[in-house]
Design a protein around this motif. Structure first.
Motif, PDB file in Angstrom:
ATOM      1  N   THR A 272       3.740  -1.947   1.980  1.00 31.52           N
ATOM      2  CA  THR A 272       3.713  -0.636   1.312  1.00 31.52           C
ATOM      3  C   THR A 272       3.163  -0.727  -0.106  1.00 31.52           C
ATOM      4  O   THR A 272       2.880   0.292  -0.728  1.00 31.52           O
ATOM      5  CB  THR A 272       5.125  -0.041   1.264  1.00 31.52           C
ATOM      6  OG1 THR A 272       6.007  -0.970   0.594  1.00 31.52           O
ATOM      7  CG2 THR A 272       5.653   0.219   2.673  1.00 31.52           C
ATOM      8  N   ASN A 273       2.991  -1.945  -0.606  1.00 30.77           N
ATOM      9  CA  ASN A 273       2.551  -2.132  -1.991  1.00 30.77           C
ATOM     10  C   ASN A 273       1.045  -2.394  -2.081  1.00 30.77           C
ATOM     11  O   ASN A 273       0.581  -3.151  -2.937  1.00 30.77           O
ATOM     12  CB  ASN A 273       3.320  -3.268  -2.652  1.00 30.77           C
ATOM     13  CG  ASN A 273       3.171  -4.587  -1.907  1.00 30.77           C
ATOM     14  OD1 ASN A 273       2.882  -4.600  -0.718  1.00 30.77           O
ATOM     15  ND2 ASN A 273       3.384  -5.697  -2.614  1.00 30.77           N
TER      16      ASN A 273
ATOM     17  N   ASP B  71      -3.070  -0.504  -1.542  1.00 29.53           N
ATOM     18  CA  ASP B  71      -3.826   0.748  -1.514  1.00 29.53           C
ATOM     19  C   ASP B  71      -4.821   0.655  -0.362  1.00 29.53           C
ATOM     20  O   ASP B  71      -5.891   0.065  -0.512  1.00 29.53           O
ATOM     21  CB  ASP B  71      -4.563   0.948  -2.848  1.00 29.53           C
ATOM     22  CG  ASP B  71      -5.266   2.293  -2.924  1.00 29.53           C
ATOM     23  OD1 ASP B  71      -4.954   3.169  -2.096  1.00 29.53           O
ATOM     24  OD2 ASP B  71      -6.137   2.461  -3.804  1.00 29.53           O
TER      25      ASP B  71
ATOM     26  N   THR C  93      -2.535  -1.993   7.941  1.00 27.65           N
ATOM     27  CA  THR C  93      -2.287  -0.808   7.114  1.00 27.65           C
ATOM     28  C   THR C  93      -1.613   0.321   7.889  1.00 27.65           C
ATOM     29  O   THR C  93      -0.738   0.997   7.366  1.00 27.65           O
ATOM     30  CB  THR C  93      -3.597  -0.280   6.513  1.00 27.65           C
ATOM     31  OG1 THR C  93      -4.523   0.013   7.577  1.00 27.65           O
ATOM     32  CG2 THR C  93      -4.211  -1.306   5.566  1.00 27.65           C
TER      33      THR C  93
END
Length: 249
Positions: free
Chosen positions: A134-135, A137, A82
């Motif tokens: 980036t897709n 959460d 992340t």
């Protein structure tokens, strides 16, 4: 290029406890396997680092169990980096049922150490340059020093173990899941038989090796939480500090 690792597993009997629930060590082992597969895609797997004289070390890990998978159930495990910082790389995990129900999630923080000096180093450029997805959460980043790490610790129970050969991994130190199994085995028998872990939060402080003697310490914090500590018997150094939260099973 960014990669999300997605693996599908059907739970086998030896991955489950006496009640047919997936055990925490078994789940953590699968998470570690998926994480290494993802790292290989990025070119930063265990072998990739070893060729350059480095190794991975887990520093923080927090696992939350929302609903336990059970024997013969098929689950899907996803993991991905992340955030990449100067010294740390953060990685998330998600476990879902076939119908998409969230069963568990976990956040983690990893560092790189020099195989020669056995000490932490800044992340090499070939790691710092990777692109996280980036897709997704991302879960909140774990604090480097959680509150329980700084709190006083007065153990009410202590057991000793000698590190065996089968607890050593490819980095020539104790595998991080072995510590979790030891600290859970030290929990009161009544808790193990009547409750289940809702969350376990871990701080890995230093490595240990084959034939080291370790003290597995625990203390009740509240009716639903236990503090844990593993200490090197000879040096007195903290190897791991942890807090587990429990609920009625």
């Amino acid at each position: 290029m960014a990669f999300i690792q997605t693996d599908t597993f059907t739970l086998r009997g030896y991955e489950c406890d006496a009640f047919g629930r997936m055990s925490i060590p078994a789940l953590m082992n699968l998470m570690q396997e998926s994480a290494n597969r993802n790292a290989i895609d990025y070119g930063i797997g265990i072998a990739d680092l070893a060729q350059k004289g480095f190794g991975w070390m887990l520093m923080r890990f927090c696992l939350r169990m929302h609903q336990y998978p059970r024997y013969s159930q098929t689950i899907q495990l996803m993991t991905y980096p992340t955030t990449v910082e100067k010294y740390f790389i953060h990685r998330d995990f998600r476990v879902v049922a076939e119908d998409g129900t969230l069963l568990a999630d976990a956040s983690s923080t990893w560092l790189v150490f020099s195989m020669e000096k056995r000490s932490m180093v800044a992340l090499p450029d070939f790691i710092r340059s990777l692109s996280p997805p980036t897709n997704v959460d991302p879960l909140p980043t774990l604090p480097t020093k959680p509150d329980f790490q700084m709190a006083a610790f007065s153990p009410t129970d202590t057991k000793r173990v000698e590190v065996g050969w089968l607890s050593i991994d490819q980095n020539k130190h104790v595998n991080n899941v072995a510590y979790v199994q030891w600290l859970l085995e030290a929990v009161d028998a009544d808790v193990l038989q009547t409750r289940e872990i809702a969350e376990i939060d871990l701080v890995y402080r230093t490595e240990s090796h084959w034939h080291d003697w370790l003290e597995i310490q625990s203390m009740d914090e509240t009716d639903s939480s236990i503090r844990h500590r593993i200490v090197q018997t000879e040096s007195g150094k903290d190897v791991i500090l942890a807090r587990s939260r429990w609920r009625e099973s």
